[in-house]
Design a protein around this motif. Structure first.
Motif, PDB file in Angstrom:
ATOM      1  N   LEU A 136       0.896  -1.235  -0.033  1.00  0.00           N
ATOM      2  CA  LEU A 136      -0.036   0.030  -0.016  1.00  0.00           C
ATOM      3  C   LEU A 136       0.823   1.145   0.048  1.00  0.00           C
ATOM      4  N   TRP A 137       1.955   1.159   0.834  1.00  0.00           N
ATOM      5  CA  TRP A 137       2.650   2.291   0.973  1.00  0.00           C
ATOM      6  C   TRP A 137       3.518   2.401  -0.461  1.00  0.00           C
ATOM      7  N   LEU A 138       4.178   1.208  -0.993  1.00  0.00           N
ATOM      8  CA  LEU A 138       4.704   1.463  -2.430  1.00  0.00           C
ATOM      9  C   LEU A 138       3.749   1.999  -3.428  1.00  0.00           C
ATOM     10  N   SER A 139       2.367   1.539  -3.340  1.00  0.00           N
ATOM     11  CA  SER A 139       1.347   2.064  -4.281  1.00  0.00           C
ATOM     12  C   SER A 139       1.195   3.730  -4.129  1.00  0.00           C
ATOM     13  N   VAL A 140       1.446   4.223  -2.892  1.00  0.00           N
ATOM     14  CA  VAL A 140       1.326   5.614  -2.794  1.00  0.00           C
ATOM     15  C   VAL A 140       2.576   6.249  -3.440  1.00  0.00           C
ATOM     16  N   LEU A 141       3.583   5.746  -3.185  1.00  0.00           N
ATOM     17  CA  LEU A 141       4.890   6.165  -3.738  1.00  0.00           C
ATOM     18  C   LEU A 141       4.775   6.212  -5.288  1.00  0.00           C
ATOM     19  N   PHE A 142       4.217   5.227  -5.827  1.00  0.00           N
ATOM     20  CA  PHE A 142       4.037   5.135  -7.109  1.00  0.00           C
ATOM     21  C   PHE A 142       3.345   6.299  -7.832  1.00  0.00           C
ATOM     22  N   VAL A 143       2.079   6.625  -7.133  1.00  0.00           N
ATOM     23  CA  VAL A 143       1.285   7.775  -7.522  1.00  0.00           C
ATOM     24  C   VAL A 143       2.007   9.164  -7.501  1.00  0.00           C
ATOM     25  N   THR A 144       2.641   9.168  -6.296  1.00  0.00           N
ATOM     26  CA  THR A 144       3.367  10.576  -6.080  1.00  0.00           C
ATOM     27  C   THR A 144       4.530  10.764  -6.760  1.00  0.00           C
ATOM     28  N   THR A 145       5.151   9.511  -7.260  1.00  0.00           N
ATOM     29  CA  THR A 145       6.489   9.746  -8.293  1.00  0.00           C
ATOM     30  C   THR A 145       5.943  10.047  -9.566  1.00  0.00           C
TER      31      THR A 145
ATOM     32  N   ARG B  34       9.778  21.097  -0.867  1.00  0.00           N
ATOM     33  CA  ARG B  34      10.613  21.647   0.332  1.00  0.00           C
ATOM     34  C   ARG B  34       9.412  21.881   1.319  1.00  0.00           C
ATOM     35  N   GLN B  35       8.119  22.212   0.989  1.00  0.00           N
ATOM     36  CA  GLN B  35       7.101  22.340   1.949  1.00  0.00           C
ATOM     37  C   GLN B  35       6.688  21.190   2.687  1.00  0.00           C
ATOM     38  N   ARG B  36       6.925  20.030   1.946  1.00  0.00           N
ATOM     39  CA  ARG B  36       6.735  18.892   2.501  1.00  0.00           C
ATOM     40  C   ARG B  36       7.997  18.263   3.225  1.00  0.00           C
ATOM     41  N   SER B  37       9.053  18.893   3.435  1.00  0.00           N
ATOM     42  CA  SER B  37      10.383  18.417   3.690  1.00  0.00           C
ATOM     43  C   SER B  37      10.488  18.571   5.365  1.00  0.00           C
ATOM     44  N   THR B  38      11.251  17.369   5.773  1.00  0.00           N
ATOM     45  CA  THR B  38      11.471  17.443   7.532  1.00  0.00           C
ATOM     46  C   THR B  38      12.607  18.373   7.665  1.00  0.00           C
ATOM     47  N   ASN B  39      13.048  19.441   6.962  1.00  0.00           N
ATOM     48  CA  ASN B  39      13.935  20.481   7.438  1.00  0.00           C
ATOM     49  C   ASN B  39      13.767  21.126   8.580  1.00  0.00           C
ATOM     50  N   ILE B  40      14.660  22.009   8.998  1.00  0.00           N
ATOM     51  CA  ILE B  40      14.311  22.567  10.428  1.00  0.00           C
ATOM     52  C   ILE B  40      13.260  23.649  10.406  1.00  0.00           C
ATOM     53  N   HIS B  41      13.367  24.216   9.379  1.00  0.00           N
ATOM     54  CA  HIS B  41      12.040  25.454   9.181  1.00  0.00           C
ATOM     55  C   HIS B  41      10.921  24.728   9.101  1.00  0.00           C
ATOM     56  N   GLU B  42      10.510  23.555   8.537  1.00  0.00           N
ATOM     57  CA  GLU B  42       9.106  23.057   8.368  1.00  0.00           C
ATOM     58  C   GLU B  42       8.809  22.369   9.721  1.00  0.00           C
ATOM     59  N   LEU B  43       9.755  21.676  10.318  1.00  0.00           N
ATOM     60  CA  LEU B  43       9.732  20.946  11.548  1.00  0.00           C
ATOM     61  C   LEU B  43       9.379  21.922  12.781  1.00  0.00           C
TER      62      LEU B  43
ATOM     63  N   ASP C 287      12.671  11.573  -3.398  1.00  0.00           N
ATOM     64  CA  ASP C 287      13.491  12.441  -3.966  1.00  0.00           C
ATOM     65  C   ASP C 287      14.267  11.801  -4.819  1.00  0.00           C
ATOM     66  N   GLY C 288      14.166  12.240  -6.217  1.00  0.00           N
ATOM     67  CA  GLY C 288      14.823  11.553  -7.436  1.00  0.00           C
ATOM     68  C   GLY C 288      13.914  11.001  -8.349  1.00  0.00           C
TER      69      GLY C 288
ATOM     70  N   LEU D 120      16.276  20.505   1.349  1.00  0.00           N
ATOM     71  CA  LEU D 120      15.104  19.346   0.848  1.00  0.00           C
ATOM     72  C   LEU D 120      15.468  18.016   1.790  1.00  0.00           C
ATOM     73  N   ASP D 121      14.533  17.634   2.411  1.00  0.00           N
ATOM     74  CA  ASP D 121      14.841  16.518   3.003  1.00  0.00           C
ATOM     75  C   ASP D 121      13.451  15.541   3.135  1.00  0.00           C
ATOM     76  N   ILE D 122      13.542  14.698   2.091  1.00  0.00           N
ATOM     77  CA  ILE D 122      12.291  13.956   1.913  1.00  0.00           C
ATOM     78  C   ILE D 122      12.634  12.537   1.708  1.00  0.00           C
ATOM     79  N   GLY D 123      11.631  11.577   1.964  1.00  0.00           N
ATOM     80  CA  GLY D 123      12.020  10.044   1.456  1.00  0.00           C
ATOM     81  C   GLY D 123      11.873   9.238   2.574  1.00  0.00           C
ATOM     82  N   VAL D 124      12.016   7.857   2.102  1.00  0.00           N
ATOM     83  CA  VAL D 124      11.716   6.767   3.071  1.00  0.00           C
ATOM     84  C   VAL D 124      12.823   6.278   3.303  1.00  0.00           C
ATOM     85  N   SER D 125      14.108   6.552   3.253  1.00  0.00           N
ATOM     86  CA  SER D 125      15.329   5.872   3.593  1.00  0.00           C
ATOM     87  C   SER D 125      15.347   5.599   4.970  1.00  0.00           C
ATOM     88  N   TYR D 126      15.251   6.506   5.803  1.00  0.00           N
ATOM     89  CA  TYR D 126      15.386   6.287   7.443  1.00  0.00           C
ATOM     90  C   TYR D 126      14.466   5.078   7.579  1.00  0.00           C
TER      91      TYR D 126
END
Length: 218
Positions: free
Chosen positions: A23-32, A48-57, A73-74, A136-142
């Motif tokens: 299900l998560w992978l399907s969401v990632l496909f749609v957003t990609t 950037r508005q959906r990024s977990t950078n210091i400003h948005e956090l 990302d990418g 810019l800090d997004i993604g699922v790698s963590y």
């Protein structure tokens, strides 16, 4: 073209055995796909508005912690699909969806806060530029690194230690030479995965690679 119904049924059964993963992978496909229809400038600002950078956090931590895990990302979805199948699906089938999700959430949230906290300290000390607060800090790698860590408990000794040696080499080597805050986050995620040992207690027998090889031969 003739379709092998048996193969299709086995693939579907495998997908259904790890519903959260796919299900998560399907969401990632749609957003990609959505990202590929954006202009480069709009894409960067949108992410950037959906990024977990210091400003948005600082402004809305709950929102960005959730939304940042819905984008890649990418825009390379196929490598992510392979990683989800190799690691996430195995962990979810073994731990169950709820415990697997707890590992993912712990790694994603805690590693993000720790790595961004380290970056904030570097900004305050003047080690990096103030503009880093908008990195810019997004993604699922963590979350992936956390699952890679917890899967060590799925493997019997001595293979477990060989697996861990490879994991620490892959995630630890970047820390030895000019590490970034994401390198730190990945390594911390692995440690968080290992710290999730209480979640694996009673989750069935460990996997013995030697037995698998013997079964394939015989």
């Amino acid at each position: 073209m003739r379709i092998d119904r048996g193969l299709g049924q086995r693939v579907w059964a495998y997908v259904c055995s790890a519903p959260g993963t796919y299900l998560w992978l399907s969401v990632l496909f749609v957003t990609t796909v959505a990202l590929h229809h954006m202009s480069p400038h709009f894409e960067q600002e949108f992410l950037r508005q959906r990024s977990t950078n210091i400003h948005e956090l600082s402004n809305d931590p709950g929102r960005v912690l959730l939304q940042s895990a819905m984008w890649i990302d990418g825009g390379k979805w196929l490598p992510v699909a392979f990683q989800y199948t190799v690691f996430h699906a195995q962990a979810e089938r073994w731990l169950g969806t709820l415990r697997w999700l707890m590992v993912c959430a712990a790694a994603h949230v805690l590693a993000t806060l720790i790595s961004e906290g380290a970056l904030l300290r570097a900004v305050q000390d003047g080690v990096v530029k103030h503009s880093a607060v908008n990195t810019l800090d997004i993604g699922v790698s963590y979350a992936l690194a956390g699952v890679v860590g917890v899967l060590a408990y799925r493997i019997v000794a001595p293979w477990r230690y060989l697996y861990l040696a490879v994991v620490f080499l892959v995630y630890g080597e970047p820390l030895l030479d000019a590490p970034t805050f994401t390198d730190l986050g990945h390594f911390v995620s692995v440690l968080i995965g290992l710290a999730c040992y209480p979640l694996v207690i009673g989750r069935g027998p460990a996997w013995d690679p030697k037995e698998t090889v013997s079964a394939l031969r015989g």
